[in-house]
Design a protein around this motif. Structure first.
Motif, mmCIF file in Angstrom:
data_model
loop_
_atom_site.group_PDB
_atom_site.id
_atom_site.type_symbol
_atom_site.label_atom_id
_atom_site.label_comp_id
_atom_site.label_asym_id
_atom_site.label_seq_id
_atom_site.Cartn_x
_atom_site.Cartn_y
_atom_site.Cartn_z
ATOM 1 N N TYR B 290 57.985 -9.870 -24.478
ATOM 2 C CA TYR B 290 57.703 -10.829 -23.407
ATOM 3 C C TYR B 290 57.785 -12.268 -23.901
ATOM 4 O O TYR B 290 58.375 -13.125 -23.248
ATOM 5 N N GLY B 332 46.546 -10.576 -28.190
ATOM 6 C CA GLY B 332 46.200 -10.557 -26.765
ATOM 7 C C GLY B 332 46.209 -11.956 -26.180
ATOM 8 O O GLY B 332 46.767 -12.183 -25.099
ATOM 9 N N LEU B 335 49.707 -13.250 -25.424
ATOM 10 C CA LEU B 335 50.334 -12.730 -24.205
ATOM 11 C C LEU B 335 49.696 -13.342 -22.957
ATOM 12 O O LEU B 335 50.393 -13.732 -22.023
ATOM 13 N N PHE B 336 48.364 -13.463 -22.959
ATOM 14 C CA PHE B 336 47.693 -14.125 -21.832
ATOM 15 C C PHE B 336 48.242 -15.535 -21.649
ATOM 16 O O PHE B 336 48.555 -15.965 -20.537
ATOM 17 N N LEU B 339 51.712 -15.572 -20.144
ATOM 18 C CA LEU B 339 51.725 -15.241 -18.714
ATOM 19 C C LEU B 339 51.221 -16.419 -17.894
ATOM 20 O O LEU B 339 51.762 -16.737 -16.836
ATOM 21 N N ALA B 340 50.169 -17.074 -18.400
ATOM 22 C CA ALA B 340 49.619 -18.214 -17.672
ATOM 23 C C ALA B 340 50.617 -19.378 -17.669
ATOM 24 O O ALA B 340 50.827 -20.013 -16.636
#
Lengths: 304, 353
Positions: B290, B332, B335-336, B339-340
């Motif tokens: 991602y 983690g 990735l957060f 995405l944000a």
């Protein structure tokens, strides 16, 4: 016959965390949000619940802390998916990966400690032969989870709020047009789901094993997700499914005791293989799934 | 109040900048995390992010971790681009390691080996990974079973299978009953490409895979069909592109690459089969894919960052007495953050009363 009663009791005990988590996820999904973070929420709740219970000497406070931890993670998940519109699948996955690391980190000082496991028995009822042993010597949370299941059935199919929730999951734009705040309803559903997953995680570390081990949820969060599909989004079927899976898990523990000479690893595979088999059986009928699945499941809604 | 305004068209600049912002945001969150834990954030971050790459030795260790992450992330990028949510690369890695490891142990009688033999063993590992991935593909194709859940359940099954084998048939008879296989001999190990380090041939295979992945996705008709199916299933159907084919192609490619990664770990840094062959590379590679924008070249950079986190975690364990799990926390958060930050591609932030 009397020998089976403890097995039934153990199956119910093993099925309870699955049911708690799956009921929460069911409410999430009824509102149109799929949360792949269940495993992570359960792990964090398990360790927080355990740590709080050890420090306060109270299992009840541990449960509250576990539920709060689950809700906090769900709130973060809602912020990202419901408000910022991030991909639900990717965000849930991130929550699970994060939860795995964070729980291991928080739990580092709690590995190897254990809680007392007090015995519970419902007065009078637990003295009935067979039924007493099978059903009435459970932790109070087991009965609470049954109440929860009943409450959810009533809520979804008998209450106005439940109707609104289902409407949001089926057609968020219609619900929005009628003046309901899709975002707030989804937030509420997710918080409820987080609390349920939190209780499920805390149940594992407070009642089921009473200790904390890294990764102890061992895929139960994912199995709970599969259970919602298995139950075709119906709470009563979640209950049956969870207890069935509890039974499979308990069988794996007792098979060797009953003289079945199979390697323990092969037996441990059973719940995961059972999940796959069940998924396959349910999914074979595409219409069945399509008919019952909330129509907006996995899709974000932006009111602006 | 802070308002989000939809942009008329997605911002190209932001789609490049967002991963950069995400990394910066992760570093900031990391600093806050170190403060919260009562450590000096500057020391913490420098041990975590700079220490690993301060000399050649460090770079080579990072390279050792890049190899499996990159191999898997290339496969996952192809999967995700064709809208196949294969989350079980970890299982495909483990079964690849089992198949490759078992083949290596079978052929390795203390002598021989060499390039041809290693190639055979690597192919066995790829076949193992493909076989495991094909279970998910088959159940999805034939029964419409959700590939996220099936592939994930198979991770647990694969790990138990590995445990079963190293406790049983593949256990070293002279290993004092430890659950591990015997060590592979010299001729079966991947060659070291940098003297005095552990950097092995796996990194070459990984970089090759990412180049081939790029050619496949952006220069081949098969890759094009695959992506149309992922982005616009209806258009793909209309054009006669088969979604079944896309499912099978992407799953098998990903399985083969994950299997290769697992085997390269066994023939590289580990040298034998042990109950754990991977510290979660299969899951970390999801983040790598991602953050690398599901682009076979982009993932080269993101796998480097992720590898840095692994080494940084190990170092902060030994230097600062932090638990190793901090790596997972950083992963983690990354990735957060991504995405944000990706919200900025489609939305503009503005202040409004």
């Amino acid at each position: 016959m009397e020998a089976i009663a403890p097995l039934i009791a153990a199956s119910i005990n093993a099925g309870t965390p699955l049911m708690l988590a799956a009921l929460g996820l069911l409410i999430n999904e009824k509102s149109g949000v799929v949360n792949l973070g269940a495993e992570g929420m359960m792990l964090v709740a398990a360790v927080i619940g355990f740590a709080v219970a050890v420090n306060t000497d109270s299992v009840a406070v541990g449960f509250v802390a576990g539920a709060a931890a689950g809700m906090l993670m769900a709130a973060f998940f809602s912020l990202l998916t419901v408000w910022l519109g991030t991909n639900q699948y990717a965000t849930g996955l991130a929550l699970s990966l994060f939860g795995g690391g964070a729980s291991a980190y928080i739990g580092i000082n709690y590995v190897g400690r254990s809680l007392e496991n007090p015995k519970f028995a419902v007065p009078l009822l637990s003295d009935i032969p067979f039924i007493g042993t099978a059903l009435f010597r459970q932790h109070p949370m087991v009965y609470l989870s049954l109440l929860l299941c009943g409450g959810i059935i009533w809520f979804l199919y008998r209450s106005r709020a439940g109707l609104v929730l289902r409407a949001v999951g089926e057609s968020p734009s219609s619900a929005h047009a009628l003046g309901y705040s899709v975002r707030r309803i989804r937030l509420a559903a997710l918080l409820f789901g987080g609390a349920c997953c939190g209780l499920a995680g805390a149940f594992l570390s407070l009642v089921y094993t009473p200790l904390w081990v890294e990764g102890m949820v061992a895929g139960r969060g994912w199995i709970a997700l599969a259970l919602t599909t298995f139950a075709t989004w119906r709470p009563a079927r979640v209950l049956i499914g969870a207890y069935l899976f509890g039974g499979v898990t308990i069988m794996t523990f007792h098979a060797q005791g009953l003289g079945v000479s199979i390697d323990s690893q092969l037996l441990s595979m059973l719940p995961y293989l059972a999940t796959i088999v069940v998924l396959v059986l349910i999914s074979t009928n595409a219409n069945w799934i399509k008919l019952n699945m909330p129509a907006s499941l996995g899709k974000n809604f932006n009111p602006n | 109040m802070l308002k989000m305004e939809k942009r008329p068209s997605p911002s190209v600049a932001m789609s490049w900048l967002s991963p950069v912002f995400a990394v910066l945001l992760t570093v900031i969150c990391g600093a806050i995390l170190f403060v919260a834990l009562g450590k000096n954030p500057v020391t913490g971050l420098s041990v975590f992010l700079l220490e690993p790459i301060k000399d050649l030795q460090g770079w080579s260790e990072v390279g050792v971790k890049v190899a499996p992450l990159l191999l898997i992330a290339v496969g996952l990028s192809i999967c995700f681009r064709s809208n196949v949510f294969n989350i079980g690369a970890e299982g495909q890695l483990v079964v690849g390691a089992i198949a490759g490891g078992a083949a290596g142990l079978y052929f390795d009688q203390g002598e021989g080996g060499g390039a041809l033999m290693i190639a055979v063993v690597l192919l066995a590992g790829m076949a193992g990974g493909m076989a495991w991935a094909s279970i998910t593909a088959f159940l999805r194709d034939r029964f419409n079973a959700n590939e996220i859940l099936v592939s994930l359940m198979l991770v647990y099954v694969a790990q138990l299978l590995l445990s079963l084998l190293v406790h049983g048939p593949l256990r070293d008879p002279e290993g004092f009953n430890f659950p591990q296989s015997r060590m592979l001999s010299e001729g079966f190990l991947l060659p070291i490409i940098l003297d005095q380090t552990r950097l092995h041939f796996g990194i070459v295979m990984a970089l090759l895979a990412s180049s081939l992945g790029w050619v496949f996705l952006s220069r081949s008709f098969a890759g094009y069909r695959l992506q149309v199916g992922g982005m616009a299933p209806a258009a793909a159907r209309y054009a006669g592109f088969s979604s079944r084919k896309a499912l099978w192609t992407s799953m098998l490619l990903c399985g083969a690459l994950a299997g290769l990664a697992g085997t390269a770990e066994v023939l590289g840094p580990i040298g034998q089969l042990t109950p754990t062959v991977s510290p979660g590379y299969g899951f970390a590679a999801i983040i790598v894919a991602y953050v690398g924008r599901l682009h076979p070249i982009g993932v080269v950079f993101s796998s480097f960052i992720m590898a840095l986190f692994y080494i940084g975690g190990e170092l902060s364990q030994s230097r600062l007495g932090m638990p190793n799990a901090i790596t997972g926390v950083f992963q983690g958060i990354l990735l957060f953050s991504l995405l944000a930050c990706d919200v900025l591609i489609h939305y503009k932030l503005s202040w409004r009363k």
